[in-house]
Write a protein that holds these residues in place. Structure first.
Motif, PDB file in Angstrom:
ATOM      1  N   LYS A 121       0.697  -1.914  -0.014  1.00 51.79           N
ATOM      2  CA  LYS A 121       0.162  -0.302   0.181  1.00 51.79           C
ATOM      3  C   LYS A 121       0.731   0.847  -0.322  1.00 51.79           C
ATOM      4  N   LYS A 122       2.168   1.022   0.856  1.00 53.37           N
ATOM      5  CA  LYS A 122       2.733   2.408   0.404  1.00 53.37           C
ATOM      6  C   LYS A 122       3.530   2.963  -0.562  1.00 53.37           C
ATOM      7  N   MET A 123       3.598   1.577  -1.531  1.00 56.21           N
ATOM      8  CA  MET A 123       4.629   1.440  -3.357  1.00 56.21           C
ATOM      9  C   MET A 123       3.928   2.031  -3.305  1.00 56.21           C
ATOM     10  N   ALA A 124       2.382   1.597  -3.317  1.00 57.51           N
ATOM     11  CA  ALA A 124       1.443   2.700  -4.345  1.00 57.51           C
ATOM     12  C   ALA A 124       1.480   3.781  -4.344  1.00 57.51           C
ATOM     13  N   THR A 125       1.638   4.230  -2.978  1.00 57.09           N
ATOM     14  CA  THR A 125       1.423   5.938  -3.016  1.00 57.09           C
ATOM     15  C   THR A 125       2.673   6.639  -3.261  1.00 57.09           C
ATOM     16  N   ILE A 126       3.857   5.783  -3.954  1.00 62.81           N
ATOM     17  CA  ILE A 126       4.500   6.853  -4.069  1.00 62.81           C
ATOM     18  C   ILE A 126       4.432   7.926  -5.214  1.00 62.81           C
ATOM     19  N   ASP A 127       5.082   9.304  -5.700  1.00 56.10           N
ATOM     20  CA  ASP A 127       4.757   9.919  -6.448  1.00 56.10           C
ATOM     21  C   ASP A 127       5.194   9.313  -7.419  1.00 56.10           C
ATOM     22  N   THR A 128       4.837   9.750  -8.775  1.00 58.87           N
ATOM     23  CA  THR A 128       5.079   9.144 -10.201  1.00 58.87           C
ATOM     24  C   THR A 128       4.518  10.178 -11.267  1.00 58.87           C
ATOM     25  N   LYS A 129       4.237  11.435 -10.191  1.00 61.13           N
ATOM     26  CA  LYS A 129       3.553  12.532 -11.131  1.00 61.13           C
ATOM     27  C   LYS A 129       4.352  12.974 -12.473  1.00 61.13           C
ATOM     28  N   ASP A 130       5.813  13.252 -11.713  1.00 57.97           N
ATOM     29  CA  ASP A 130       6.617  13.872 -12.421  1.00 57.97           C
ATOM     30  C   ASP A 130       7.563  13.142 -13.488  1.00 57.97           C
ATOM     31  N   ILE A 131       7.347  11.859 -13.200  1.00 55.34           N
ATOM     32  CA  ILE A 131       7.861  10.550 -14.387  1.00 55.34           C
ATOM     33  C   ILE A 131       6.626  10.971 -15.697  1.00 55.34           C
ATOM     34  N   GLN A 132       7.379  11.223 -16.277  1.00 59.56           N
ATOM     35  CA  GLN A 132       6.991  11.540 -17.915  1.00 59.56           C
ATOM     36  C   GLN A 132       6.900  10.211 -19.107  1.00 59.56           C
ATOM     37  N   ASN A 133       6.210   9.318 -19.036  1.00 63.34           N
ATOM     38  CA  ASN A 133       6.750   7.962 -19.569  1.00 63.34           C
ATOM     39  C   ASN A 133       6.823   8.532 -21.595  1.00 63.34           C
ATOM     40  N   GLY A 134       8.430   7.842 -22.202  1.00 68.53           N
ATOM     41  CA  GLY A 134       8.740   8.075 -22.968  1.00 68.53           C
ATOM     42  C   GLY A 134       9.560   9.403 -23.515  1.00 68.53           C
ATOM     43  N   LEU A 135       9.841   9.850 -22.824  1.00 69.42           N
ATOM     44  CA  LEU A 135      10.527  11.574 -22.311  1.00 69.42           C
ATOM     45  C   LEU A 135      12.030  11.263 -22.993  1.00 69.42           C
ATOM     46  N   LEU A 136      12.867  10.015 -22.145  1.00 70.08           N
ATOM     47  CA  LEU A 136      14.085  10.728 -22.333  1.00 70.08           C
ATOM     48  C   LEU A 136      13.703   9.430 -23.827  1.00 70.08           C
ATOM     49  N   ILE A 137      12.942   8.941 -24.130  1.00 74.53           N
ATOM     50  CA  ILE A 137      13.349   8.191 -25.819  1.00 74.53           C
ATOM     51  C   ILE A 137      12.615   9.206 -26.723  1.00 74.53           C
ATOM     52  N   ASN A 138      11.767  10.211 -26.228  1.00 73.13           N
ATOM     53  CA  ASN A 138      11.221  11.315 -27.782  1.00 73.13           C
ATOM     54  C   ASN A 138      12.887  12.206 -27.602  1.00 73.13           C
ATOM     55  N   ILE A 139      13.433  12.254 -26.553  1.00 74.11           N
ATOM     56  CA  ILE A 139      14.840  13.037 -26.264  1.00 74.11           C
ATOM     57  C   ILE A 139      15.463  12.052 -27.579  1.00 74.11           C
ATOM     58  N   ILE A 140      15.946  10.958 -27.818  1.00 70.50           N
ATOM     59  CA  ILE A 140      17.273  10.507 -27.946  1.00 70.50           C
ATOM     60  C   ILE A 140      16.384  10.238 -30.053  1.00 70.50           C
ATOM     61  N   ASP A 141      15.070  10.467 -30.098  1.00 66.64           N
ATOM     62  CA  ASP A 141      14.199   9.851 -30.659  1.00 66.64           C
ATOM     63  C   ASP A 141      14.306  11.175 -32.851  1.00 66.64           C
ATOM     64  N   SER A 142      14.242  12.289 -31.193  1.00 66.09           N
ATOM     65  CA  SER A 142      14.282  13.784 -31.616  1.00 66.09           C
ATOM     66  C   SER A 142      16.042  14.382 -32.274  1.00 66.09           C
ATOM     67  N   GLY A 143      16.658  13.888 -31.465  1.00 65.65           N
ATOM     68  CA  GLY A 143      18.164  14.426 -32.179  1.00 65.65           C
ATOM     69  C   GLY A 143      18.374  15.568 -31.232  1.00 65.65           C
TER      70      GLY A 143
END
Length: 139
Positions: free
Chosen positions: A62-84
């Protein structure tokens, strides 16, 4: 990898895998699956200990499920690599968000291990230490 990291990984693998069954079963009686769980048999856990560990694991989940991940943007780092195009601010912000979530997860895992150690008898703790030492020698 330093010894503390190896020990932490080995402890996580040993304890979480051994108690996974204890955390997933319901009811107060010993289930046939629990009677056959090697970790429960290996440490000679009592039915009371199994129940305490189930509760502890549930609370930790239950505690692990409350970890705030709102600032993590899925795919952001891959998008940066893809964008060049390198985006220093976005990369640093993303890595910081990952670090914050991982830090909180490590804290909850350590809290789980600490509370778990209070459930085990001195003999069981000694057995876990011995098992971890053997695991470390094999790596």
């Amino acid at each position: 990898m330093n010894k503390l990291s190896k020990l932490t990984l080995a402890a996580s693998a040993l304890i979480f895998s051994g108690f996974a069954l204890a955390s997933s079963n319901t009811g107060t009686s010993i289930q046939p699956e629990q009677q056959q769980d090697p970790m429960i048999q290996h440490l000679h856990l009592t039915p009371s200990q199994v129940e305490q560990i189930k509760t502890l694991r549930s609370d930790t989940d239950k505690k692990m499920a409350t970890i705030d991940t709102k600032d993590i943007q899925n795919g952001l780092l891959i998008n940066i690599i893809d964008s060049g195009k390198w985006d220093e601010t976005a990369v640093k912000k993303q890595i910081a968000a990952f670090g914050k979530a991982q830090e909180q997860a490590r804290y909850y895992r350590m809290q789980y291990f600490f509370n778990l150690s209070k459930i085990l008898t001195p003999e069981q703790k000694a057995q876990v230490k011995s098992d971890l030492a053997q695991e470390m020698q094999q790596q």
